[in-house]
Design a protein around this motif. Structure first.
Motif, PDB file in Angstrom:
ATOM      1  N   VAL A  79       0.840  -1.193   0.000  1.00  0.00           N
ATOM      2  CA  VAL A  79       0.000   0.000   0.000  1.00  0.00           C
ATOM      3  C   VAL A  79       0.880   1.249   0.000  1.00  0.00           C
ATOM      4  CG1 VAL A  79      -1.633   1.343   1.397  1.00  0.00           C
ATOM      5  CG2 VAL A  79      -2.016  -1.087   1.045  1.00  0.00           C
ATOM      6  N   ALA A  80       1.926   1.227   0.810  1.00  0.00           N
ATOM      7  CA  ALA A  80       2.833   2.370   0.883  1.00  0.00           C
ATOM      8  C   ALA A  80       3.533   2.600  -0.460  1.00  0.00           C
ATOM      9  CB  ALA A  80       3.866   2.160   1.983  1.00  0.00           C
ATOM     10  N   ALA A  81       3.769   1.511  -1.187  1.00  0.00           N
ATOM     11  CA  ALA A  81       4.435   1.627  -2.485  1.00  0.00           C
ATOM     12  C   ALA A  81       3.435   1.921  -3.597  1.00  0.00           C
ATOM     13  CB  ALA A  81       5.194   0.353  -2.797  1.00  0.00           C
ATOM     14  N   GLY A  82       2.132   1.925  -3.264  1.00  0.00           N
ATOM     15  CA  GLY A  82       1.108   2.231  -4.266  1.00  0.00           C
ATOM     16  C   GLY A  82       0.783   1.048  -5.158  1.00  0.00           C
ATOM     17  N   LYS A  83       1.102  -0.167  -4.760  1.00  0.00           N
ATOM     18  CA  LYS A  83       0.824  -1.375  -5.557  1.00  0.00           C
ATOM     19  C   LYS A  83      -0.411  -2.057  -4.962  1.00  0.00           C
ATOM     20  CE  LYS A  83       5.615  -1.961  -6.790  1.00  0.00           C
ATOM     21  NZ  LYS A  83       6.763  -2.841  -6.811  1.00  0.00           N
ATOM     22  N   ASP A  84      -1.574  -1.567  -5.413  1.00  0.00           N
ATOM     23  CA  ASP A  84      -2.834  -2.058  -4.839  1.00  0.00           C
ATOM     24  C   ASP A  84      -3.083  -3.537  -5.141  1.00  0.00           C
ATOM     25  OD1 ASP A  84      -3.303   0.410  -3.784  1.00  0.00           O
ATOM     26  OD2 ASP A  84      -4.622   1.064  -5.424  1.00  0.00           O
ATOM     27  N   ASP A  85      -2.714  -4.003  -6.340  1.00  0.00           N
ATOM     28  CA  ASP A  85      -2.945  -5.410  -6.677  1.00  0.00           C
ATOM     29  C   ASP A  85      -2.129  -6.331  -5.777  1.00  0.00           C
ATOM     30  OD1 ASP A  85      -0.697  -4.339  -7.912  1.00  0.00           O
ATOM     31  OD2 ASP A  85      -0.718  -5.838  -9.523  1.00  0.00           O
ATOM     32  N   LEU A  86      -0.881  -5.952  -5.482  1.00  0.00           N
ATOM     33  CA  LEU A  86      -0.058  -6.754  -4.557  1.00  0.00           C
ATOM     34  C   LEU A  86      -0.613  -6.676  -3.133  1.00  0.00           C
ATOM     35  CD1 LEU A  86       3.594  -5.964  -5.745  1.00  0.00           C
ATOM     36  CD2 LEU A  86       2.298  -8.061  -6.080  1.00  0.00           C
ATOM     37  N   ALA A  87      -1.126  -5.523  -2.762  1.00  0.00           N
ATOM     38  CA  ALA A  87      -1.695  -5.363  -1.422  1.00  0.00           C
ATOM     39  C   ALA A  87      -2.919  -6.261  -1.261  1.00  0.00           C
ATOM     40  CB  ALA A  87      -2.072  -3.900  -1.177  1.00  0.00           C
ATOM     41  N   ARG A  88      -3.775  -6.298  -2.321  1.00  0.00           N
ATOM     42  CA  ARG A  88      -4.968  -7.169  -2.248  1.00  0.00           C
ATOM     43  C   ARG A  88      -4.563  -8.638  -2.105  1.00  0.00           C
ATOM     44  NH1 ARG A  88      -7.381  -3.236  -5.350  1.00  0.00           N
ATOM     45  NH2 ARG A  88      -6.720  -3.961  -7.379  1.00  0.00           N
ATOM     46  N   GLU A  89      -3.572  -9.053  -2.865  1.00  0.00           N
ATOM     47  CA  GLU A  89      -3.111 -10.450  -2.795  1.00  0.00           C
ATOM     48  C   GLU A  89      -2.529 -10.754  -1.416  1.00  0.00           C
ATOM     49  OE1 GLU A  89      -2.308 -14.363  -3.782  1.00  0.00           O
ATOM     50  OE2 GLU A  89      -3.610 -12.923  -4.763  1.00  0.00           O
ATOM     51  N   ALA A  90      -1.770  -9.845  -0.875  1.00  0.00           N
ATOM     52  CA  ALA A  90      -1.183 -10.043   0.458  1.00  0.00           C
ATOM     53  C   ALA A  90      -2.284 -10.122   1.522  1.00  0.00           C
ATOM     54  CB  ALA A  90      -0.208  -8.923   0.780  1.00  0.00           C
ATOM     55  N   LEU A  91      -3.318  -9.276   1.392  1.00  0.00           N
ATOM     56  CA  LEU A  91      -4.435  -9.320   2.345  1.00  0.00           C
ATOM     57  C   LEU A  91      -5.232 -10.624   2.221  1.00  0.00           C
ATOM     58  CD1 LEU A  91      -5.699  -5.619   2.237  1.00  0.00           C
ATOM     59  CD2 LEU A  91      -4.555  -6.799   4.132  1.00  0.00           C
ATOM     60  N   ARG A  92      -5.357 -11.104   0.965  1.00  0.00           N
ATOM     61  CA  ARG A  92      -6.051 -12.386   0.772  1.00  0.00           C
ATOM     62  C   ARG A  92      -5.283 -13.513   1.466  1.00  0.00           C
ATOM     63  NH1 ARG A  92      -5.697 -16.776  -1.852  1.00  0.00           N
ATOM     64  NH2 ARG A  92      -3.936 -16.167  -3.138  1.00  0.00           N
ATOM     65  N   ARG A  93      -3.990 -13.516   1.309  1.00  0.00           N
ATOM     66  CA  ARG A  93      -3.168 -14.552   1.952  1.00  0.00           C
ATOM     67  C   ARG A  93      -3.173 -14.404   3.472  1.00  0.00           C
ATOM     68  NH1 ARG A  93       1.938 -16.165  -1.807  1.00  0.00           N
ATOM     69  NH2 ARG A  93       0.748 -16.480  -3.715  1.00  0.00           N
ATOM     70  N   LYS A  94      -3.182 -13.159   3.948  1.00  0.00           N
ATOM     71  CA  LYS A  94      -3.282 -12.928   5.392  1.00  0.00           C
ATOM     72  C   LYS A  94      -4.599 -13.494   5.914  1.00  0.00           C
ATOM     73  CE  LYS A  94      -3.672  -9.405   8.983  1.00  0.00           C
ATOM     74  NZ  LYS A  94      -4.325 -10.341   9.845  1.00  0.00           N
ATOM     75  N   LYS A  95      -5.699 -13.258   5.167  1.00  0.00           N
ATOM     76  CA  LYS A  95      -7.007 -13.783   5.593  1.00  0.00           C
ATOM     77  C   LYS A  95      -6.997 -15.313   5.616  1.00  0.00           C
ATOM     78  CE  LYS A  95     -11.915 -13.877   4.543  1.00  0.00           C
ATOM     79  NZ  LYS A  95     -12.014 -15.196   5.108  1.00  0.00           N
ATOM     80  N   ASP A  96      -6.376 -15.922   4.601  1.00  0.00           N
ATOM     81  CA  ASP A  96      -6.270 -17.392   4.577  1.00  0.00           C
ATOM     82  C   ASP A  96      -5.519 -17.891   5.810  1.00  0.00           C
ATOM     83  OD1 ASP A  96      -7.627 -17.457   2.171  1.00  0.00           O
ATOM     84  OD2 ASP A  96      -5.818 -17.740   0.929  1.00  0.00           O
ATOM     85  N   ASN A  97      -4.435 -17.221   6.150  1.00  0.00           N
ATOM     86  CA  ASN A  97      -3.660 -17.624   7.330  1.00  0.00           C
ATOM     87  C   ASN A  97      -4.441 -17.369   8.622  1.00  0.00           C
ATOM     88  OD1 ASN A  97      -1.014 -18.724   6.538  1.00  0.00           O
ATOM     89  ND2 ASN A  97      -0.841 -16.789   5.447  1.00  0.00           N
ATOM     90  N   ASP A  98      -5.207 -16.274   8.663  1.00  0.00           N
ATOM     91  CA  ASP A  98      -6.040 -16.015   9.841  1.00  0.00           C
ATOM     92  C   ASP A  98      -7.091 -17.113  10.022  1.00  0.00           C
ATOM     93  OD1 ASP A  98      -4.636 -13.733  10.478  1.00  0.00           O
ATOM     94  OD2 ASP A  98      -6.108 -12.348   9.568  1.00  0.00           O
ATOM     95  N   ASP A  99      -7.666 -17.575   8.893  1.00  0.00           N
ATOM     96  CA  ASP A  99      -8.632 -18.679   8.962  1.00  0.00           C
ATOM     97  C   ASP A  99      -7.947 -19.954   9.479  1.00  0.00           C
ATOM     98  OD1 ASP A  99     -10.557 -16.975   7.973  1.00  0.00           O
ATOM     99  OD2 ASP A  99     -10.451 -17.744   5.906  1.00  0.00           O
ATOM    100  N   SER A 100      -6.729 -20.172   9.018  1.00  0.00           N
ATOM    101  CA  SER A 100      -5.972 -21.343   9.491  1.00  0.00           C
ATOM    102  C   SER A 100      -5.646 -21.214  10.975  1.00  0.00           C
ATOM    103  CB  SER A 100      -4.684 -21.504   8.688  1.00  0.00           C
ATOM    104  OG  SER A 100      -4.973 -21.821   7.346  1.00  0.00           O
TER     105      SER A 100
END
Length: 173
Positions: A79-100
């Protein structure tokens, strides 16, 4: 049908009588104690296995929490680097890990409860074993005393020196 019932009852009575005469209470107590020792050993092994599984679950939980934190950090950097697509993917993976993490927490809690239940059952089994062990000598002494009393009673029934009429009957014959 009455004859078959009588024969069946007679056979069962004779088999049970033979078993009663063959059964040595001291040997039976020793066998019961050996069986209890075996069960205690198996329970300890099972508990050790369950504890090892619990430790593995805890390690997996810790690792998954760390991965979740890493993906959160990566999302913040994207997000700080302005790469929204990478931020969305990182948040998706964070959510997957939170579910785990939630799943591992549930499994760990269940495993912990199971281990505690098994430990209390083992403690109860060990208590029964100690009680049986302490009562063993007392039960054996009671059995020997009963056998001695039976021997004396049998000997007295065959010949009673206190009964003078038995001697008179012998003389008359």
């Amino acid at each position: 049908m009455g004859i078959m019932d009588r024969i069946s009852r007679l056979l069962r009575a004779n088999v049970n009588d033979m078993l009663d005469r063959a059964e040595d209470p001291e040997k039976m107590l020793n066998q019961i104690l050996r069986d209890m020792e075996t069960n205690i050993g198996q329970a300890r092994t099972q508990i050790a296995t369950m504890i090892a599984q619990e430790k593995e679950l805890q390690a997996d939980l810790k690792e998954t929490r760390e991965l979740s934190a890493e993906w959160e950090t990566k999302a913040e950097r994207a997000v700080a680097a302005g790469k929204d697509d990478l931020a969305r993917e990182a948040l998706r993976r964070k959510k997957d890990n939170d579910d785990s993490v939630a799943l591992y927490e549930q499994q760990t809690a269940t495993q912990t409860q199971t281990v505690e239940r098994l430990k209390s059952q083992l403690a109860a089994l060990e208590s029964k074993y100690q009680r049986a062990l302490s009562q063993k000598d007392s039960l054996i002494a009671r059995q020997r005393r009963a056998a001695a009393q039976q021997t004396v009673a049998d000997a007295t029934a065959q010949f009673s020196p206190m009964d003078p009429s038995a001697e008179l009957n012998r003389i008359e014959r």
